[in-house]
Scaffold this active site. Structure first.
Site: not given
Ligand SMILES: Nc1ncnc2c1ncn2[C@@H]1O[C@H](COP(=O)(O)OP(=O)(O)OP(=O)(O)O)[C@@H](O)[C@H]1O
Length: 817
Positions: A261-263, A266-269, A285, A388
């Site tokens: 549902i997101g990415s 450094s992560s995939e959600v 996450k 951020d």
């Molecule tokens: N709890 C959540 N519920 C639904 N979607 C989420 C959730 N957490 C994150 N996402 C989705 O996943 C995407 C990436 O999450 P997040 O920003 O926490 O990851 P990251 O790897 O830290 O990203 P970044 O490159 O910004 O550092 C978010 O922009 C959002 O669309």
């Protein structure tokens, strides 16, 4: 301001020339932000940028604290900001109209279809000359055709140019939301053209979803998975955050639709469900290692992010983070760590990219803005600088409440973290996500080649103010105002110039503390769409290029315009997010036997995570922060029995719903409540295999512990001994769980730990004529949880934003979340 121009020889990336190509109207209907008059021809676009997801860009060394604490970079992700920006620049040349198909596997199509939101402001528009010329779709299309060949050549060049870059990280991944009309392609690299060493490129490509080998290697066959054994999260958490369960599969199962549902970088959600109640859906996450990150650094980075997120998880504007768990390798994920979090419906970026966003009334946009501001202020009041802030990191709950997320590069900003009276700890280094990263931080971008004298320690709180200002400008204009907030970007230079012009010719006291005179008017391109000079004052003062005079959060909350913005939710409303039910504890012997092998004090001494430092206890009443100052990372033997006993206790201090297992021998089913629970909600199918056995499963590419670089040997050995001591039988095969206590609201649990702000935010929200919403009629959310937000004034429908280019899949994705 012209200071930057003078100090720095403007360096234009060759790729910038490719930006001068195509423009496309983002929104072309009559609305309060109708930009059609500002549409530019390809030649006029300059370095215009579409509204695109912004990657987070920690410096290679992270943003270290300034002189006060140079070690704060320990948790930072090593990503090259300049590199991604260069790639971004290159990508901009491909612009096209909306594309509805989400299944395109053609690289060019992906880029084309997501690049329809260029900057609409002409350089000459800065003082209102309004020379923008509408660019027709036909023109864009033909231009796109011409660009196809050029782009192929550019891709080829990029692939060659960046091959083997030492600091390449997973943030280089080009993630494509299949249902979105804007690609999350932070480096402007087509997923299908991505260089082979982007380990997580295209992870959202459904076709590859089940191809485990994809996750195992990067292009150089370097394994980006954590070596076995995976560390126990409890070994990296302060005493009061140690967890009853540390395995995902103790209490959760993956959602059957198996869709990310997101990415992020450094992560995939993904969605996970409670093993006991199908309706209880959470976000997992899953944290990925970034390039050249050692396992030890990974664990410290992730535990720091978790501790900060957990520390803040007691406010309606913060996404609740519940647990830090071990994640097994499955068809959905690679082994590692992940956070169990409150599930968001959308992020703000996803709202803003919808075509209907342009028609969202000012009042609703300001409501969202104010909610974000309240979240930021809460972070600041609790000793954290987010660092951020961007639309992608603002989640929208199903009730339409804005919640900040992603504390991956957040940090404690006081010199003495738990002493909120101590001075602000300055930072150094390039972090954040352009253009939300302010100019004083951009000076640290190595690729910009700024003279060192410009690289001065900066205040992390001012970063958040600036990002908030740029977010507001973006929300009103529907597009980001510039690519980078630095003088290598012509549009930023124009903004600086117009800022100076406004002060020099119209409002000399604009930057004065407490001056609430009108802000810039329609003659300034980045003020025009506001149609309100009170609102422009707020936006511009927050986005002041000069950090010394920039609005602080206190200044913002004193601004009369800000104060009269009406919101759907009060900052001290209870969030009432349902904490996950934890019935099964991770193996008792696993946790107890792990403790003696936890990293020793010295190993964590270089982290900036104050929770992992041993400092003398304060004589003040122990807050969670203070308790965390002396985490027992190395438990004494006597704690073994204590911990063992603990597993039968109610562990609700983190607000988690803990169901204490019955003592051995107690018959299952004795407890009526549990039976009732399971009758009410169909139990979710659980994994039959325990996590450790999954983790230990040999994979074709699993890293041998022996192969870990020597510098990590000690940690590795410890981790190995931790996990190797884990019995093959999972805990949940042991005592029968008995629910003995219902969930404790997280906010209550946390407030009991004295973490709530001493001075609750009290903003009197009164309707103001100039920010009134056209959707003031009170409507039901139609959400089953609406009653949980009993104090909320339901005045907006933030999720009701149409999208004319939405295909069926995206609608269902929207609804299903
Ligand atoms: N709890 C959540 N519920 C639904 N979607 C989420 C959730 N957490 C994150 N996402 C989705 O996943 C995407 C990436 O999450 P997040 O920003 O926490 O990851 P990251 O790897 O830290 O990203 P970044 O490159 O910004 O550092 C978010 O922009 C959002 O669309």
């Amino acid at each position: 301001m012209t200071r930057n121009s003078k100090d720095k020889e403007v360096h234009k990336s060759p790729s910038v020339s490719t930006l001068k190509l195509l423009g496309k109207r983002l929104f072309n209907s009559n609305s309060h932000t109708d930009n059609s008059s500002l549409l530019l021809s390809a030649e006029q676009l300059g370095n215009g940028r579409s509204l695109r997801k912004r990657p987070t860009s920690p410096s290679s060394g992270g943003a270290s604290s300034g002189a006060n604490s140079p070690s704060s970079s320990a948790g930072a992700r090593n990503r090259s900001a300049s590199l991604h920006r260069k790639k971004n620049n290159v990508s901009v040349g491909l612009s096209s109209g909306p594309v509805s198909s989400h299944k395109s596997s053609v690289a060019l199509q992906d880029l084309i279809k997501h690049n329809n939101n260029p900057y609409l402001n002409s350089p000459s528009d800065i003082l209102g000359t309004g020379t923008g010329i509408a660019s027709t779709r036909d023109r864009d299309r033909s231009a796109i055709e011409r660009e196809k060949e050029k782009e192929r050549a550019r891709d080829k060049e990029r692939n060659t140019h960046h091959a083997g870059l030492p600091q390449r990280s997973n943030s280089m991944a080009s993630h494509h939301f299949p249902n979105e009309n804007i690609i999350y392609n932070p480096y402007g690299i087509n997923p299908n053209h991505a260089r082979p060493d982007t380990a997580f490129a295209d992870t959202l490509n459904m076709n590859k979803e089940n191809d485990l080998s994809f996750y195992m290697h990067d292009g150089n066959a370097k394994i980006r998975m954590l070596p076995l054994p995976i560390a126990n999260p409890n070994d990296f958490l302060p005493e009061d955050m140690k967890q009853y369960s540390v395995h995902l599969t103790d209490n959760f199962v993956f959602d059957t639709d198996n869709k990310p549902i997101g990415s992020g970088g450094s992560s995939e959600v993904r969605k996970v469900k409670s093993s006991y109640r199908q309706k209880d859906v959470y976000a997992l996450k899953k944290l990925n290692m970034i390039y050249h990150e050692s396992p030890e650094k990974f664990y410290k980075r992730c535990s720091k992010e978790f501790i900060i997120a957990k520390h803040l998880s007691h406010n309606v504007h913060i996404t609740n983070t519940f647990c830090l768990v071990k994640v097994p390798t499955t068809t959905y994920t690679t082994r590692g760590w992940g956070f169990i979090m409150e599930l968001g419906v959308k992020d703000l970026f996803q709202l803003m990219e919808r075509t209907g966003w342009k028609n969202v009334p000012f009042g609703e946009k300001y409501c969202l803005f104010k909610q974000v501001a309240q979240g930021i202020r809460f972070c600041h009041e609790n000793g954290i600088a987010h660092r951020d802030l961007k639309p992608e990191n603002v989640l929208i709950s199903k009730e339409g409440v804005c919640k900040l997320t992603d504390f991956g590069i957040s940090d404690w900003y006081h010199v003495v973290p738990h002493d909120y009276t101590s001075p602000v700890k300055t930072c150094q280094g390039m972090i954040g996500s352009p253009p939300y990263t302010p100019p004083e931080v951009m000076y640290f971008d190595a690729k910009k080649h700024y003279p060192e004298r410009l690289q001065k320690p900066y205040n992390p709180l001012a970063m958040d103010s600036y990002a908030l200002g740029i977010m507001l400008i973006t929300m009103i204009n529907n597009i980001i105002p510039f690519i980078d907030s630095c003088n290598t970007d012509a549009r930023f230079r124009e903004f600086e110039l117009s800022y100076d012009n406004f002060i020099n010719h119209q409002n000399p006291h604009f930057r004065d503390k407490g001056c609430h005179k009108a802000g810039p008017g329609a003659e300034y391109s980045l003020a025009r769409n506001f149609k309100n000079t009170e609102a422009t004052r707020v936006a511009w003062r927050l986005a002041d290029p000069d950090p010394a005079t920039r609005y602080t959060m206190d200044d913002l909350f004193e601004d009369p315009f800000f104060q009269q913005i009406e919101t759907c939710v009060e900052p001290n409303d209870d969030s009432f997010v349902k904490a996950p039910e934890l019935r099964k504890s991770t193996s008792i012997s696993d946790s107890t036997e792990n403790f003696p092998d936890a990293p020793n004090e010295q190993e964590v001494s270089h982290t900036s995570n104050p929770f992992l430092k041993r400092e003398p206890l304060s004589t003040k009443p122990r807050s969670m922060l203070e308790i965390a100052q002396s985490p027992s990372l190395k438990l004494k033997p006597k704690l073994k029995s204590k911990t063992k006993a603990k597993s039968h206790d109610i562990m609700d201090k983190e607000g988690l719903k803990i169901v204490t297992p019955k003592p051995q021998g107690k018959e299952q089913g004795e407890d009526q409540n549990e039976d009732k629970d399971e009758d009410e909600d169909k139990p979710t199918e659980n994994f039959s295999t325990n996590v450790d056995s999954l983790l230990e499963k040999a994979t074709p590419t699993s890293t041998k512990v022996d192969d870990i670089p020597s510098e990590e040997n000690s940690t590795t050995k410890e981790l190995k001994s931790m996990i190797n001591s884990t019995p093959s039988t999972p805990t949940h095969n042991g005592p029968t769980p008995v629910p003995v206590k219902t969930a404790t609201p997280l906010n209550k649990g946390m407030s009991d730990l004295s973490l709530r702000s001493e001075t609750p935010i009290s903003v009197k929200d009164t309707s103001a004529p100039n920010v009134s919403s056209s959707s003031n009629s009170i409507r039901s959310f139609g959400s089953p949880n609406v009653s949980s937000l009993k104090k909320k004034k339901v005045i907006h429908h933030h999720l009701d934003i149409t999208n004319s280019v939405t295909n069926v899949s995206s609608v269902s994705a929207f609804v299903s979340r």
